[in-house]
Write an enzyme that holds these catalytic residues in place. Structure first.
Site, PDB file in Angstrom:
ATOM      1  N   GLU A 185      39.381  18.916 -16.395  1.00 22.04           N
ATOM      2  CA  GLU A 185      39.873  17.807 -16.900  1.00 22.04           C
ATOM      3  C   GLU A 185      40.386  16.363 -16.168  1.00 22.04           C
ATOM      4  O   GLU A 185      40.621  15.708 -16.782  1.00 22.04           O
ATOM      5  CB  GLU A 185      41.198  17.791 -17.484  1.00 22.04           C
ATOM      6  CG  GLU A 185      40.669  18.873 -18.768  1.00 22.04           C
ATOM      7  CD  GLU A 185      39.961  18.235 -20.333  1.00 22.04           C
ATOM      8  OE1 GLU A 185      40.577  17.903 -20.606  1.00 22.04           O
ATOM      9  OE2 GLU A 185      39.206  19.227 -20.930  1.00 22.04           O
ATOM     10  N   HIS A 262      47.022  17.166 -20.786  1.00 22.21           N
ATOM     11  CA  HIS A 262      47.302  16.812 -19.821  1.00 22.21           C
ATOM     12  C   HIS A 262      48.369  17.365 -19.109  1.00 22.21           C
ATOM     13  O   HIS A 262      49.888  16.531 -19.653  1.00 22.21           O
ATOM     14  CB  HIS A 262      46.799  16.019 -19.291  1.00 22.21           C
ATOM     15  CG  HIS A 262      45.322  16.054 -20.091  1.00 22.21           C
ATOM     16  ND1 HIS A 262      44.483  15.119 -21.422  1.00 22.21           N
ATOM     17  CD2 HIS A 262      44.276  17.068 -19.694  1.00 22.21           C
ATOM     18  CE1 HIS A 262      43.419  14.708 -20.918  1.00 22.21           C
ATOM     19  NE2 HIS A 262      43.412  16.278 -20.360  1.00 22.21           N
ATOM     20  N   CYS A 386      46.634   7.189 -18.762  1.00 23.54           N
ATOM     21  CA  CYS A 386      44.990   8.173 -19.331  1.00 23.54           C
ATOM     22  C   CYS A 386      44.273   7.026 -19.063  1.00 23.54           C
ATOM     23  O   CYS A 386      43.275   7.802 -18.291  1.00 23.54           O
ATOM     24  CB  CYS A 386      45.005   8.640 -19.860  1.00 23.54           C
ATOM     25  SG  CYS A 386      46.275   9.155 -20.670  1.00 23.54           S
TER      26      CYS A 386
HETATM   27  O1  SUG Z   1      41.237  14.092 -24.270  1.00 23.98           O
HETATM   28  N1  SUG Z   1      41.998  11.143 -26.781  1.00 23.98           N
HETATM   29  C1  SUG Z   1      41.959  12.159 -25.423  1.00 23.98           C
HETATM   30  C2  SUG Z   1      42.701  11.470 -24.598  1.00 23.98           C
HETATM   31  C3  SUG Z   1      43.187  11.858 -22.900  1.00 23.98           C
HETATM   32  C4  SUG Z   1      44.194  10.971 -22.667  1.00 23.98           C
HETATM   33  N2  SUG Z   1      44.327  11.742 -20.794  1.00 23.98           N
HETATM   34  C5  SUG Z   1      45.075  11.579 -20.344  1.00 23.98           C
HETATM   35  N3  SUG Z   1      46.038  12.320 -20.432  1.00 23.98           N
HETATM   36  N4  SUG Z   1      44.865  11.552 -18.871  1.00 23.98           N
HETATM   37  C6  SUG Z   1      41.610  13.692 -25.581  1.00 23.98           C
HETATM   38  O2  SUG Z   1      42.254  14.549 -26.187  1.00 23.98           O
HETATM   39  C7  SUG Z   1      41.244  11.741 -29.207  1.00 23.98           C
HETATM   40  C8  SUG Z   1      39.634  11.038 -29.706  1.00 23.98           C
HETATM   41  C9  SUG Z   1      39.808  10.755 -31.326  1.00 23.98           C
HETATM   42  O3  SUG Z   1      40.889  11.962 -32.089  1.00 23.98           O
HETATM   43  O4  SUG Z   1      39.408  10.445 -31.922  1.00 23.98           O
HETATM   44  C10 SUG Z   1      40.677  11.811 -27.950  1.00 23.98           C
HETATM   45  O5  SUG Z   1      40.104  12.368 -27.014  1.00 23.98           O
END
Ligand code: SUG
Length: 463
Positions: A185, A262, A386
């Site tokens: 990730e 994460h 993020c």
């Molecule tokens: O991978 N959300 C992302 C958020 C990522 C956050 N990144 C960090 N923590 N570094 C994920 O879960 C949601 C998309 C949606 O539901 O439409 C999404 O992909």
């Protein structure tokens, strides 16, 4: 908690640059990320792509105005027509889109996500100070765990290879192969700790599960663990980081089950400071001791400063609601550290009083807080940290990067105008199937690739 040691060497020629992901024109709420409470909770809501992109740009501009270096990464092309073609859909683009939408709406929606905006998941980065060949290394994250994200890896590699093309200075690895076993990730599960950005550092990799046994078989029961131990190990190995600079820890299953998908939702570090919650890791005390011992062995002129937030002061529920730990900790040009926190932290009484209590205390290295409105991203589970990929690099490395991606006033204004010209104000889930949207996306991305001087990076530009 220890007091910081005094005395510091100057490394004025080394910087941390935040590469933020530009929010794409199809930003929407599809509820694609099981285990990410905000993503699932906001599923089906109307999104505001123009506002989302401008919110991201405004964060970048504020940090740039404070004297920090800031860069951008382009959004990926969505809907991912190239991916549908790979699955056997054929005809012109409009036929492909309508065939997929009619026959497999879930696949269609998954391939519309603007999730590349969360650049912390784009790659793991090791500065040249810490690698065996003294090059700056990148491994694009394979994001194998979530279908809508795994289709990002290839384009991320293309973009990083364009920007960091000079092979004398940079090494862009391919994403890890091996499927689920090597789920990676990116920087969301990796923290570099060092006396300063320009001194040798410790690489702290936090994984959610281990496929071949690893250190522990304890697993979450409600939500999935994404990053594997095997993936973290492989990245450390291929970047050539010495064992003396490596620490691996497992996320606590309790944290994952509370919505910490994460590690950067519950822990953030900057230079010698590590800010984390007591429930972040399994065997937390041992982990911190190992970090301290390895940090001390670097013989830097600063002490490691771990700061543990107790559950009794801030509950896991408030951690996940407020995204306190998904703040960016940034060293200002004065050398002081400040917190770039989501606005949600200032709206939560517990977090607000926690921060009011600690900021200004000599035992807490953060001296200021700035709150940012990133609501559109936050509703998908993505806070300030993020949205950015941290890259620590020297001035000579910076001189070698390609494209027009470094933010200055001029680029900021052209990007704002570009967003205002091309992005929709609102997008409902049904709008994603609007045949005009794909045409709008293509003209937006075509213009963007010219603004950023990245060449024909998008597949529709090459047909
Ligand atoms: O991978 N959300 C992302 C958020 C990522 C956050 N990144 C960090 N923590 N570094 C994920 O879960 C949601 C998309 C949606 O539901 O439409 C999404 O992909």
């Amino acid at each position: 908690m220890s007091d910081p040691c005094k005395g510091i060497m100057s490394t004025a020629n080394f910087f941390e640059i935040n590469f933020d992901g530009l929010v794409g024109p199809t930003h929407n709420y599809a509820g694609l990320s099981f285990g990410n409470v905000a993503s699932v909770g906001n599923s089906g809501k109307v999104s505001y792509p123009k506002q989302a992109a401008l919110q991201g740009l405004s964060k970048m501009k504020e940090l740039f105005d404070m004297g920090l270096k800031q860069a951008v990464l382009p959004p990926h092309e969505r809907p991912a027509v190239f991916f549908f073609r790979n699955l056997g859909y054929s005809g012109d683009d409009q036929k492909v889109l309508s065939d997929v939408y009619k026959t497999n709406p879930k696949l269609f929606i998954s391939c519309c996500s603007a999730s590349s905006m969360w650049a912390a998941n784009s790659a793991t980065v090791t500065p040249s100070l810490d690698t065996f060949d003294h090059k700056l290394h990148f491994t694009p994250a394979n994001l194998n765990h979530k279908f809508h994200r795994l289709i990002e890896a290839e384009f991320t590699e293309t973009v990083l290879t364009k920007i960091f093309s000079n092979s004398k200075y940079f090494k862009v690895h391919p994403p890890l192969k091996g499927g689920e076993m090597f789920s990676d990730e990116g920087a969301a599960n990796h923290t570099r700790l060092a006396a300063e950005h320009g001194t040798k550092g410790i690489h702290f990799f936090v994984y959610g599960r281990s496929v071949f046994g690893g250190d522990s078989n304890i697993q979450p029961s409600k939500f999935p663990a994404r990053q594997t131990y095997e993936a973290s190990k492989a990245i450390a190995r291929s970047h050539g980081i010495d064992d003396s600079q490596l620490v691996f820890a497992q996320q606590s299953p309790e944290a994952i089950d509370a919505g910490v998908f994460h590690n950067d939702v519950i822990c953030v570090g900057n230079e010698s400071f590590l800010f984390y919650h007591e429930k972040a890791f399994i065997n937390s005390d041992q982990v911190i001791l190992e970090l301290k011992n390895k940090f001390d062995a670097l013989e830097s002129q600063r002490c490691f400063i771990p700061f543990c937030v107790k559950e009794k002061d801030v509950s896991m529920e408030d951690v996940v609601k407020s995204y306190l730990f998904n703040s960016q900790i940034i060293t200002a040009s004065s050398g002081e550290q400040f917190l770039a926190a989501p606005m949600e932290c200032s709206e939560n009484n517990i977090i607000r009083s926690f921060l009011d209590h600690w900021v200004g205390d000599s035992r807490f290295p953060i001296k200021k807080i700035k709150y940012f409105n990133l609501r559109e991203s936050m509703q998908n589970g993505g806070g300030p940290a993020c949205l950015r990929l941290r890259v620590q690099m020297s001035q000579s490395e910076l001189n070698k990067i390609g494209g027009n991606v470094l933010l200055g006033n001029e680029l900021y204004h052209s990007l704002c105008n570009w967003v205002k010209k091309h992005y929709r104000d609102e997008l409902s889930p049904a709008d994603l199937a609007d045949p005009n949207l794909w045409r709008e996306v293509q003209s937006a991305l075509d213009e963007l690739s010219q603004i950023l001087q990245l060449g024909s990076i998008y597949s529709f530009q090459r047909v």
